[in-house]
Design a protein around this motif. Structure first.
Motif, PDB file in Angstrom:
ATOM      1  N   VAL A  55       0.915  -1.361  -0.105  1.00 26.44           N
ATOM      2  CA  VAL A  55       0.118  -0.119  -0.050  1.00 26.44           C
ATOM      3  C   VAL A  55       0.958   1.140  -0.014  1.00 26.44           C
ATOM      4  O   VAL A  55       1.923   1.387   0.657  1.00 26.44           O
ATOM      5  CB  VAL A  55      -0.873   0.187   1.162  1.00 26.44           C
ATOM      6  N   ARG A  56       0.549   2.297  -0.739  1.00 24.25           N
ATOM      7  CA  ARG A  56       1.240   3.408  -0.923  1.00 24.25           C
ATOM      8  C   ARG A  56       0.461   4.366   0.134  1.00 24.25           C
ATOM      9  O   ARG A  56      -0.677   4.637  -0.378  1.00 24.25           O
ATOM     10  CB  ARG A  56       1.380   4.087  -2.410  1.00 24.25           C
ATOM     11  N   VAL A  57       1.198   5.052   1.126  1.00 26.71           N
ATOM     12  CA  VAL A  57       0.593   5.891   2.164  1.00 26.71           C
ATOM     13  C   VAL A  57       1.017   7.482   1.479  1.00 26.71           C
ATOM     14  O   VAL A  57       2.370   7.897   1.346  1.00 26.71           O
ATOM     15  CB  VAL A  57       1.117   5.694   3.230  1.00 26.71           C
ATOM     16  N   TYR A  58       0.183   8.421   1.812  1.00 27.25           N
ATOM     17  CA  TYR A  58       0.662   9.454   1.179  1.00 27.25           C
ATOM     18  C   TYR A  58      -0.268  10.491   1.825  1.00 27.25           C
ATOM     19  O   TYR A  58      -1.403  10.441   2.312  1.00 27.25           O
ATOM     20  CB  TYR A  58       0.187   9.787  -0.631  1.00 27.25           C
ATOM     21  N   ARG A  59       0.264  11.860   1.864  1.00 22.17           N
ATOM     22  CA  ARG A  59      -0.668  13.144   2.188  1.00 22.17           C
ATOM     23  C   ARG A  59      -0.987  14.058   1.032  1.00 22.17           C
ATOM     24  O   ARG A  59      -0.172  14.202   0.300  1.00 22.17           O
ATOM     25  CB  ARG A  59       0.176  13.753   3.233  1.00 22.17           C
ATOM     26  N   SER A  60      -2.194  14.712   1.074  1.00 22.01           N
ATOM     27  CA  SER A  60      -2.248  15.427  -0.238  1.00 22.01           C
ATOM     28  C   SER A  60      -1.878  16.951   0.110  1.00 22.01           C
ATOM     29  O   SER A  60      -2.280  17.297   1.413  1.00 22.01           O
ATOM     30  CB  SER A  60      -3.895  15.516  -0.511  1.00 22.01           C
ATOM     31  N   THR A  61      -1.306  17.815  -0.791  1.00 23.79           N
ATOM     32  CA  THR A  61      -1.217  19.156  -0.847  1.00 23.79           C
ATOM     33  C   THR A  61      -2.213  20.010  -0.692  1.00 23.79           C
ATOM     34  O   THR A  61      -2.991  19.308  -1.394  1.00 23.79           O
ATOM     35  CB  THR A  61       0.182  19.526  -1.287  1.00 23.79           C
ATOM     36  N   SER A  62      -2.079  21.260  -0.393  1.00 24.22           N
ATOM     37  CA  SER A  62      -3.320  22.335  -0.590  1.00 24.22           C
ATOM     38  C   SER A  62      -3.481  22.517  -2.210  1.00 24.22           C
ATOM     39  O   SER A  62      -4.695  22.759  -2.505  1.00 24.22           O
ATOM     40  CB  SER A  62      -3.127  23.495   0.091  1.00 24.22           C
ATOM     41  N   ASP A  63      -2.457  22.167  -2.918  1.00 25.07           N
ATOM     42  CA  ASP A  63      -2.855  22.273  -4.364  1.00 25.07           C
ATOM     43  C   ASP A  63      -3.106  20.956  -5.006  1.00 25.07           C
ATOM     44  O   ASP A  63      -3.138  20.943  -6.419  1.00 25.07           O
ATOM     45  CB  ASP A  63      -1.550  22.812  -5.041  1.00 25.07           C
ATOM     46  N   GLY A  64      -3.240  19.936  -4.248  1.00 24.44           N
ATOM     47  CA  GLY A  64      -3.838  18.596  -4.983  1.00 24.44           C
ATOM     48  C   GLY A  64      -2.771  17.600  -5.230  1.00 24.44           C
ATOM     49  O   GLY A  64      -3.155  16.810  -5.764  1.00 24.44           O
ATOM     50  N   ARG A  65      -1.663  17.913  -5.017  1.00 23.74           N
ATOM     51  CA  ARG A  65      -0.513  16.874  -4.998  1.00 23.74           C
ATOM     52  C   ARG A  65      -0.354  16.040  -4.038  1.00 23.74           C
ATOM     53  O   ARG A  65      -0.864  16.190  -3.038  1.00 23.74           O
ATOM     54  CB  ARG A  65       0.691  17.657  -5.329  1.00 23.74           C
ATOM     55  N   GLU A  66       0.057  15.016  -4.637  1.00 22.54           N
ATOM     56  CA  GLU A  66       0.468  13.929  -3.495  1.00 22.54           C
ATOM     57  C   GLU A  66       1.753  13.687  -3.022  1.00 22.54           C
ATOM     58  O   GLU A  66       2.741  13.785  -3.901  1.00 22.54           O
ATOM     59  CB  GLU A  66      -0.104  12.407  -4.183  1.00 22.54           C
ATOM     60  N   GLN A  67       2.020  13.772  -1.868  1.00 18.88           N
ATOM     61  CA  GLN A  67       3.351  13.543  -1.319  1.00 18.88           C
ATOM     62  C   GLN A  67       3.472  12.239  -0.642  1.00 18.88           C
ATOM     63  O   GLN A  67       2.766  11.771   0.344  1.00 18.88           O
ATOM     64  CB  GLN A  67       3.632  14.751  -0.121  1.00 18.88           C
ATOM     65  N   VAL A  68       4.318  11.211  -1.214  1.00 19.37           N
ATOM     66  CA  VAL A  68       4.314   9.821  -0.884  1.00 19.37           C
ATOM     67  C   VAL A  68       5.189   9.866   0.561  1.00 19.37           C
ATOM     68  O   VAL A  68       6.241  10.437   0.404  1.00 19.37           O
ATOM     69  CB  VAL A  68       4.971   8.849  -1.746  1.00 19.37           C
ATOM     70  N   LEU A  69       4.613   9.038   1.577  1.00 17.32           N
ATOM     71  CA  LEU A  69       5.304   9.345   2.747  1.00 17.32           C
ATOM     72  C   LEU A  69       5.987   7.645   2.893  1.00 17.32           C
ATOM     73  O   LEU A  69       7.158   7.799   3.501  1.00 17.32           O
ATOM     74  CB  LEU A  69       4.219   9.388   3.932  1.00 17.32           C
ATOM     75  N   ARG A  70       5.544   6.777   2.461  1.00 15.85           N
ATOM     76  CA  ARG A  70       6.075   5.559   2.475  1.00 15.85           C
ATOM     77  C   ARG A  70       5.040   4.301   1.846  1.00 15.85           C
ATOM     78  O   ARG A  70       4.079   4.575   1.517  1.00 15.85           O
ATOM     79  CB  ARG A  70       5.943   4.988   4.044  1.00 15.85           C
ATOM     80  N   VAL A  71       5.913   3.044   1.770  1.00 17.92           N
ATOM     81  CA  VAL A  71       4.946   2.248   1.047  1.00 17.92           C
ATOM     82  C   VAL A  71       5.237   1.096   1.898  1.00 17.92           C
ATOM     83  O   VAL A  71       6.488   0.546   2.253  1.00 17.92           O
ATOM     84  CB  VAL A  71       5.743   1.918  -0.433  1.00 17.92           C
ATOM     85  N   VAL A  72       4.025   0.375   2.262  1.00 20.19           N
ATOM     86  CA  VAL A  72       4.028  -0.464   3.387  1.00 20.19           C
ATOM     87  C   VAL A  72       3.562  -1.823   2.862  1.00 20.19           C
ATOM     88  O   VAL A  72       2.784  -2.043   2.055  1.00 20.19           O
ATOM     89  CB  VAL A  72       3.503  -0.103   4.940  1.00 20.19           C
ATOM     90  N   GLY A  73       4.191  -3.091   3.466  1.00 20.78           N
ATOM     91  CA  GLY A  73       3.917  -4.510   2.878  1.00 20.78           C
ATOM     92  C   GLY A  73       3.173  -5.053   4.288  1.00 20.78           C
ATOM     93  O   GLY A  73       3.019  -4.559   5.170  1.00 20.78           O
ATOM     94  N   PRO A  74       3.122  -6.456   4.155  1.00 23.78           N
ATOM     95  CA  PRO A  74       2.518  -7.305   5.130  1.00 23.78           C
ATOM     96  C   PRO A  74       2.843  -7.178   6.413  1.00 23.78           C
ATOM     97  O   PRO A  74       4.192  -7.088   6.743  1.00 23.78           O
ATOM     98  CB  PRO A  74       2.796  -8.789   4.634  1.00 23.78           C
ATOM     99  N   GLY A  75       2.081  -6.948   7.420  1.00 24.12           N
ATOM    100  CA  GLY A  75       2.114  -6.715   8.906  1.00 24.12           C
ATOM    101  C   GLY A  75       2.333  -5.243   9.255  1.00 24.12           C
ATOM    102  O   GLY A  75       2.671  -4.970  10.373  1.00 24.12           O
ATOM    103  N   ARG A  76       2.476  -4.420   8.082  1.00 23.41           N
ATOM    104  CA  ARG A  76       2.698  -2.890   8.519  1.00 23.41           C
ATOM    105  C   ARG A  76       1.473  -2.367   8.697  1.00 23.41           C
ATOM    106  O   ARG A  76       0.272  -2.476   7.986  1.00 23.41           O
ATOM    107  CB  ARG A  76       3.497  -2.315   7.290  1.00 23.41           C
ATOM    108  N   THR A  77       1.325  -1.281   9.388  1.00 17.64           N
ATOM    109  CA  THR A  77      -0.070  -0.542   9.592  1.00 17.64           C
ATOM    110  C   THR A  77      -0.032   0.776   8.796  1.00 17.64           C
ATOM    111  O   THR A  77       1.111   1.189   8.400  1.00 17.64           O
ATOM    112  CB  THR A  77      -0.439  -0.283  10.981  1.00 17.64           C
ATOM    113  N   PHE A  78      -1.008   1.414   8.703  1.00 18.87           N
ATOM    114  CA  PHE A  78      -0.987   2.865   8.175  1.00 18.87           C
ATOM    115  C   PHE A  78      -2.214   3.406   8.707  1.00 18.87           C
ATOM    116  O   PHE A  78      -3.311   2.959   9.222  1.00 18.87           O
ATOM    117  CB  PHE A  78      -1.026   2.629   6.695  1.00 18.87           C
TER     118      PHE A  78
END
Length: 224
Positions: A55-78
């Motif tokens: 799963v790709r985890v991200y935050r959206s910026t005020s102008d609609g862009r995505e800042q990817v924070l991390r990519v997590v696999g089995p056993g990882r939370t988000f």
């Protein structure tokens, strides 16, 4: 499900009986590639973790862009912060390939915390580490060149940093670019340079790490 729950940091110290009881309350969901797993800004349903896939985890910026924070696999939370403070989702998450997730509903999570204080202790440690990682990300954007920032992501793949641990087989050049505050073309040049230096090998849809020591030197600006 019981074979995945012990890998979730919050539940690692629970005994088998407690894990079995918790597993009965977990909601399993399946997602197709590119499908939204969690929408940022929406009400949080509970604590989510990956059962299969990435799963790709991200935050959206005020102008609609995505800042990817991390990519997590089995056993990882988000989306942990929202799960514990009962606020709106602070992060979004998208399926990378076919994905199966588990969800511990908010009511169940709160009851488990009351019964097992070790969950709260684990949450404190993980969220503190996550805060440190975000602080390091901000520092890296200010003082490190693109290649050094790319190397930090790759070292995360090698297990040096929690935010991308074990995900190089799925992480894309565009996702790396988003994580390091650059563009794909610049990241590709950096990866080619790292390949020439013998640190990595670029394969189709995969980055294979050949020398962690070489990556460490690049992360400190000693690549040459």
């Amino acid at each position: 499900m019981e074979d995945v729950l012990p890998r979730v940091p919050f539940f690692a110290e629970l005994d088998e009986a407690s894990l079995a009881a918790l597993a009965r309350h977990v909601h399993t969901r399946r997602y197709s590639p590119g499908e939204t797993v969690v929408a940022d800004g929406w009400p949080c349903e509970g604590l989510s973790f990956v059962v299969r896939g990435h799963v790709r985890v991200y935050r959206s910026t005020s102008d609609g862009r995505e800042q990817v924070l991390r990519v997590v696999g089995p056993g990882r939370t988000f989306n942990e912060a929202a799960a514990f403070d009962e606020g709106l989702n602070a992060e979004g998450a998208v399926a990378v390939g076919e994905v199966v997730t588990g969800l511990v509903p908010s009511l169940v999570l709160r009851a488990e915390i009351d019964r097992h204080p070790e969950i709260a202790k684990a949450a404190t440690r993980l969220l503190a580490n996550r805060q440190r990682a975000l602080g390091q990300m901000v520092e890296d954007l200010g003082v490190r060149d693109v290649t050094a920032r790319v190397v930090k992501v790759l070292l995360g793949c090698a297990g040096r940093y929690d935010h991308v641990a074990g995900t190089c087989s799925r992480i894309t050049h565009q996702e790396i670019a988003s994580m390091v505050g650059s563009v794909r073309e610049v990241v590709q040049r950096s990866l080619k340079e790292l390949e020439r230096k013998g640190a990595i090998k670029l394969e189709r849809a995969r980055i294979k790490i050949l020398s962690v020591d070489t990556l460490e030197r690049f992360s400190e600006g000693l690549g040459d």
